[in-house]
Design an enzyme around this catalytic site. Structure first.
Site, PDB file in Angstrom:
ATOM      1  N   GLY A   1      38.744  49.819  39.332  1.00 46.12           N
ATOM      2  CA  GLY A   1      38.444  49.797  40.766  1.00 46.12           C
ATOM      3  C   GLY A   1      38.652  48.426  41.374  1.00 46.12           C
TER       4      GLY A   1
ATOM      5  CG  HIS B   1      44.506  48.192  40.716  1.00 48.40           C
ATOM      6  ND1 HIS B   1      43.690  47.302  41.375  1.00 48.40           N
ATOM      7  CD2 HIS B   1      44.130  48.160  39.422  1.00 48.40           C
ATOM      8  CE1 HIS B   1      42.849  46.749  40.511  1.00 48.40           C
ATOM      9  NE2 HIS B   1      43.094  47.250  39.314  1.00 48.40           N
TER      10      HIS B   1
ATOM     11  CD  GLN C   1      37.302  47.579  29.664  1.00 48.73           C
ATOM     12  OE1 GLN C   1      37.539  48.776  29.526  1.00 48.73           O
ATOM     13  NE2 GLN C   1      38.139  46.772  30.289  1.00 48.73           N
TER      14      GLN C   1
ATOM     15  N   GLY D   1      49.600  47.667  33.698  1.00 46.11           N
ATOM     16  CA  GLY D   1      50.254  46.452  34.181  1.00 46.11           C
ATOM     17  C   GLY D   1      50.591  45.487  33.056  1.00 46.11           C
TER      18      GLY D   1
ATOM     19  CE  LYS E   1      45.835  39.236  35.593  1.00 48.57           C
ATOM     20  NZ  LYS E   1      44.707  40.079  35.406  1.00 48.57           N
TER      21      LYS E   1
ATOM     22  CD  GLN F   1      44.336  46.869  29.385  1.00 39.55           C
ATOM     23  OE1 GLN F   1      43.180  46.496  29.313  1.00 39.55           O
ATOM     24  NE2 GLN F   1      44.884  47.224  30.530  1.00 39.55           N
TER      25      GLN F   1
HETATM   26  P1  AMP Z   1      41.909  46.732  35.947  1.00 42.92           P
HETATM   27  O1  AMP Z   1      41.342  47.482  37.100  1.00 42.92           O
HETATM   28  O2  AMP Z   1      41.851  45.241  36.090  1.00 42.92           O
HETATM   29  O3  AMP Z   1      41.398  47.231  34.612  1.00 42.92           O
HETATM   30  O4  AMP Z   1      43.459  47.060  35.940  1.00 42.92           O
HETATM   31  C1  AMP Z   1      43.939  48.366  35.941  1.00 42.92           C
HETATM   32  C2  AMP Z   1      45.422  48.345  35.687  1.00 42.92           C
HETATM   33  O5  AMP Z   1      46.074  47.554  36.686  1.00 42.92           O
HETATM   34  C3  AMP Z   1      45.767  47.705  34.336  1.00 42.92           C
HETATM   35  O6  AMP Z   1      46.825  48.429  33.738  1.00 42.92           O
HETATM   36  C4  AMP Z   1      46.199  46.328  34.726  1.00 42.92           C
HETATM   37  O7  AMP Z   1      47.108  45.743  33.812  1.00 42.92           O
HETATM   38  C5  AMP Z   1      46.874  46.573  36.059  1.00 42.92           C
HETATM   39  N1  AMP Z   1      46.907  45.341  36.847  1.00 42.92           N
HETATM   40  C6  AMP Z   1      45.881  44.523  37.142  1.00 42.92           C
HETATM   41  N2  AMP Z   1      46.313  43.445  37.835  1.00 42.92           N
HETATM   42  C7  AMP Z   1      47.652  43.583  37.965  1.00 42.92           C
HETATM   43  C8  AMP Z   1      48.686  42.802  38.571  1.00 42.92           C
HETATM   44  N3  AMP Z   1      48.427  41.663  39.186  1.00 42.92           N
HETATM   45  N4  AMP Z   1      49.946  43.266  38.508  1.00 42.92           N
HETATM   46  C9  AMP Z   1      50.231  44.433  37.883  1.00 42.92           C
HETATM   47  N5  AMP Z   1      49.311  45.215  37.298  1.00 42.92           N
HETATM   48  C10 AMP Z   1      48.039  44.806  37.335  1.00 42.92           C
END
Ligand code: AMP
Length: 285
Positions: A31, A37, A61, A147, A149, A153
């Site tokens: 979120g 995202h 996690q 991502g 990023k 993972q």
């Molecule tokens: P999170 O909500 O941080 O767990 O991220 C959810 C998904 O969004 C994960 O697959 C992350 O790798 C991806 N994500 C987060 N930040 C970025 C970004 N800046 N660019 C691309 N994907 C992202």
């Protein structure tokens, strides 16, 4: 757009979509949605008939003393962004929906989960893989988007999917950055104005590493030393968890550039004040 909070409710929606042979795309998130995202959602929208996202701040996690409690949450805003982004279903379970009172199972990708971020955050990746496997079993997507990023993972999830013979295609999306290079992250909300200005140092160091490699430097340990010294000079950098060069496929540690045409992952985790940020870059030699 529908919001599904219960697992049976989500499974029944999925069953109906499967009966119609519709391709399901899935973007798992914690979120506090941002352009990172939304870029994954756009990829899913293009390639799939129906788009699911999950919004779940997964307690398992986070380690003790980490930011689980204060992790930013804004469901109202997320709903509106998801709707605009063309999401069809948000799976939004409560923690007790995902982890019943007798929950005991953990899925772990050995070795890959205990290096880099896993070394600094013991148990983190077991929490990630376990929840991702549960989410995939609930949503049963044809394609799931993650991502780059969070590069480690992505590698770990691909390994798990392959090792456990799951029928889902894992697709990595590029890192989305602010104009000044900072990779978008829900955690950058924690940064003060000055910290935010200095947080670009992660990307700058990755670019320095890339330049040094492109100019012919073969000794990656030497580059690493230069970068860590550079990071240490910035007073907002409280700690460097790691700055590593790794094989982008296997995450094997690299000390030297050995072949032309090879790709090298440069990855780092740095504390800017009390906020831990990560970033990475794939460098083609
Ligand atoms: P999170 O909500 O941080 O767990 O991220 C959810 C998904 O969004 C994960 O697959 C992350 O790798 C991806 N994500 C987060 N930040 C970025 C970004 N800046 N660019 C691309 N994907 C992202």
């Amino acid at each position: 757009m529908e919001i599904l909070k219960k697992i049976p409710e989500c499974k029944s929606v999925v069953n109906n979509l499967k009966k119609k042979c519709l391709i399901i795309g899935f973007v798992p998130t914690m979120g506090f949605l941002h352009e990172g995202h939304l870029s994954l959602i756009r990829m899913a929208r293009k390639e799939c008939d129906r788009v699911f996202i999950s919004i779940f701040v997964n307690p398992t996690q986070f380690g003790p003393g980490e930011d689980f409690e204060k992790y930013p949450r804004d469901m109202k805003r997320d709903i509106s962004l998801a709707k605009k982004g063309g999401v069809d279903y948000i799976f939004y379970p409560a923690a007790k929906e995902m982890y019943g009172p007798y929950f005991k199972t953990s899925v772990e990708v050995k070795e890959l989960g205990s290096i880099m971020c896993g070394k600094c955050r013991p148990g983190h990746f077991a929490g990630v893989t376990t929840v991702v496997l549960k989410l995939i079993n609930i949503v049963r997507p044809d394609k799931a988007y993650f991502g780059q990023k969070d590069y480690q993972q992505l590698v770990i999830i691909k390994r798990m999917i392959d090792d456990l013979n799951l029928d889902v295609e894992i697709i990595g999306g590029p890192t989305i950055r602010e104009n000044d290079g900072l990779a978008l992250s829900s955690r950058s909300k924690y940064l003060s104005v000055e910290e935010r200005e200095n947080a670009t140092i992660l990307y700058e160091c990755l670019k320095i590493a890339k330049d040094m490699i492109k100019k012919g430097e073969k000794d990656l340990e030497k580059i690493k030393k230069t970068i860590i010294t550079n990071l240490g000079k910035n007073r907002f950098v409280k700690k460097v968890d790691y700055f590593d060069f790794r094989d982008p496929g296997t995450l094997e540690y690299l000390k030297r550039v050995d072949k032309k045409g090879k790709k090298i992952l440069a990855a780092t985790a740095v504390w800017i004040g009390r906020t831990r940020l990560i970033d990475n870059m794939i460098i083609k030699v």
